[in-house]
Design a protein around this motif. Structure first.
Motif, PDB file in Angstrom:
ATOM      1  N   GLU A 110     -66.522 -37.614 -14.926  1.00 42.47           N
ATOM      2  CA  GLU A 110     -65.578 -38.735 -14.856  1.00 42.47           C
ATOM      3  C   GLU A 110     -65.658 -39.634 -16.103  1.00 42.47           C
ATOM      4  N   ARG A 138     -62.264 -37.799 -16.804  1.00 45.95           N
ATOM      5  CA  ARG A 138     -61.601 -38.217 -15.569  1.00 45.95           C
ATOM      6  C   ARG A 138     -60.562 -37.172 -15.167  1.00 45.95           C
ATOM      7  N   ASN A 139     -60.470 -36.923 -13.870  1.00 43.51           N
ATOM      8  CA  ASN A 139     -59.627 -35.851 -13.381  1.00 43.51           C
ATOM      9  C   ASN A 139     -58.165 -36.021 -13.795  1.00 43.51           C
ATOM     10  N   ASN A 140     -57.634 -37.251 -13.740  1.00 46.85           N
ATOM     11  CA  ASN A 140     -56.223 -37.436 -14.086  1.00 46.85           C
ATOM     12  C   ASN A 140     -55.965 -37.222 -15.572  1.00 46.85           C
ATOM     13  N   HIS A 141     -56.995 -37.334 -16.416  1.00 46.33           N
ATOM     14  CA  HIS A 141     -56.833 -37.061 -17.839  1.00 46.33           C
ATOM     15  C   HIS A 141     -56.793 -35.566 -18.132  1.00 46.33           C
ATOM     16  N   THR A 143     -55.180 -33.477 -15.670  1.00 44.90           N
ATOM     17  CA  THR A 143     -54.115 -32.933 -14.823  1.00 44.90           C
ATOM     18  C   THR A 143     -52.785 -33.622 -15.126  1.00 44.90           C
ATOM     19  N   ALA A 144     -52.317 -34.446 -14.211  1.00 42.86           N
ATOM     20  CA  ALA A 144     -50.982 -35.036 -14.346  1.00 42.86           C
ATOM     21  C   ALA A 144     -50.846 -35.906 -15.583  1.00 42.86           C
ATOM     22  N   ASP A 145     -51.917 -36.622 -15.938  1.00 44.71           N
ATOM     23  CA  ASP A 145     -51.887 -37.511 -17.106  1.00 44.71           C
ATOM     24  C   ASP A 145     -52.725 -36.902 -18.222  1.00 44.71           C
ATOM     25  N   PHE A 146     -52.443 -35.627 -18.519  1.00 46.04           N
ATOM     26  CA  PHE A 146     -53.265 -34.896 -19.477  1.00 46.04           C
ATOM     27  C   PHE A 146     -53.274 -35.577 -20.838  1.00 46.04           C
ATOM     28  N   ARG A 147     -54.478 -35.738 -21.405  1.00 51.53           N
ATOM     29  CA  ARG A 147     -54.642 -36.374 -22.710  1.00 51.53           C
ATOM     30  C   ARG A 147     -55.155 -35.335 -23.715  1.00 51.53           C
ATOM     31  N   ARG A 177     -55.048 -25.778 -20.259  1.00 48.59           N
ATOM     32  CA  ARG A 177     -55.081 -26.999 -19.454  1.00 48.59           C
ATOM     33  C   ARG A 177     -53.716 -27.689 -19.470  1.00 48.59           C
ATOM     34  N   ALA A 181     -51.203 -28.451 -16.347  1.00 47.58           N
ATOM     35  CA  ALA A 181     -50.983 -29.851 -15.987  1.00 47.58           C
ATOM     36  C   ALA A 181     -49.507 -30.207 -15.828  1.00 47.58           C
TER      37      ALA A 181
END
Length: 340
Positions: A110, A138-141, A143-147, A177, A181
């Motif tokens: 995380e 962090r998981n959202n980084h 998946t949906a909010d891939f950085r 990834r 995502a």
């Protein structure tokens, strides 16, 4: 000078154990050798002229951020190797000279790594470990909010350090990834499918040599189909002069018979010799001729699958061979253009 907390103990469970936001230290900061913090260590925006050394230190804030160094600038190195960190590490937009770490210091997961910049790594540089490291953000980084920035930063550093193969593997993992995502829409599914094929064939462009290997595989597999087609008589000459020559009336397609009702020899059988100047059908050379777009071995121009016999019967194996032939031609052009 320096800020030394060697052997110090700072305790504030669930709160701020050590708050040093925006501090300016001309030398180094030592949170090592027995340093223990229970709670969040905050170094937001800190300016450190030397190194931040956490070797042998303990940072505990489970379920929260153990070391929060967002926006921190460290001129020399950030030493996390040998530190025990139970909680997230926040290095958002931090700038450091050298990242000194190991596998164990990132186990909590995380972490915040978006915007982190560093010039070199002292620690594992293998792709497997580094991909796992970036996978602990962090998981959202992921998946949906891939950085993508943390991945691009690592790719750049690995290349600069002379590890092009590891950099390529990280780049491939980033593309995988990113594809996973994307939200499930029709256009994304189509794009994702094409991207998946591109990744399989060429590693998203980072492994172009894979295309050459795939060309060899496709060529060999197709040549086996063409060998079967030769043995079953589903290939015939393309020259109309041969069909017009009565000397070759004895030859025919599968299911074709002579005046006595006897099956005619196949065009590709030894019992049906073609003119000396005409090429002999060779399954491997035929496959090679199809898959290499800029090579002419006179196999494709002289032979083709037979899809219908003179009686009007559909030769389904011949149709399969024709579809295989079209696929190999298209694959060869696509692969050839990518290699060029």
């Amino acid at each position: 000078g320096v800020l030394s907390c060697v052997g110090g103990s700072f305790t504030h469970p669930g709160g701020k154990a050590l708050d040093a936001n925006r501090m300016a230290v001309a030398g180094s900061v030592f949170l090592r050798d027995g340093f223990a913090a229970t709670g969040e260590v905050r170094l937001l925006g800190a300016q450190i002229g030397g190194s931040l050394e956490c070797i042998g230190g303990s940072f505990t804030n489970e379920g929260g951020t153990a070391l929060n160094a967002e926006g921190m600038v460290v001129t020399d190195g950030l030493f996390l190797r040998g530190a025990t960190i139970k909680g997230a590490v926040n290095l958002t937009t931090a700038k450091i000279g050298t990242l000194v770490d190991d596998v164990d210091c990132w186990q909590a997961g995380e972490h915040f790594l978006v915007g982190l910049r560093y010039d070199r790594i002292i620690g594992p540089t293998d792709a497997e470990m580094r991909i796992k490291w970036l996978g602990q953000q962090r998981n959202n980084h992921l998946t949906a909010d891939f950085r993508p920035q943390p991945w691009e930063q690592l790719i750049t550093v690995l290349r600069a350090m002379g590890h092009p193969d590891a950099a390529a593997e990280v780049a491939i993992a980033k593309e995988s990834r990113l594809r996973a995502a994307r939200p499930w829409t029709f256009s994304n599914v189509v794009h994702g499918g094409l991207t998946w094929v591109y990744g399989l064939l060429a590693g998203y462009g980072y492994r172009p040599i894979r295309i050459f290997y795939w060309m060899i595989i496709v060529c060999m597999v197709c040549s086996l189909f063409y060998y079967t087609g030769r043995e079953t008589g589903h290939f015939g000459p393309t020259s109309p002069l041969i069909y017009a020559n009565s000397a070759f009336d004895m030859c025919g397609a599968p299911g074709e018979t002579d005046a006595k009702g006897k099956a005619k020899p196949f065009w590709t059988s030894p019992a049906c010799p073609t003119p000396p100047e005409y090429t002999t059908f060779q399954p491997f050379l035929y496959s090679l001729d199809l898959i290499l777009p800029f090579v002419d071995l006179h196999q494709e121009s002289d032979w083709a699958p037979l899809v219908v016999n003179p009686a009007g019967e559909t030769l389904w194996w011949g149709r399969v061979l024709r579809w295989m032939m079209w696929f190999e031609i298209l694959f060869g052009w696509a692969a050839g253009l990518r290699i060029v």
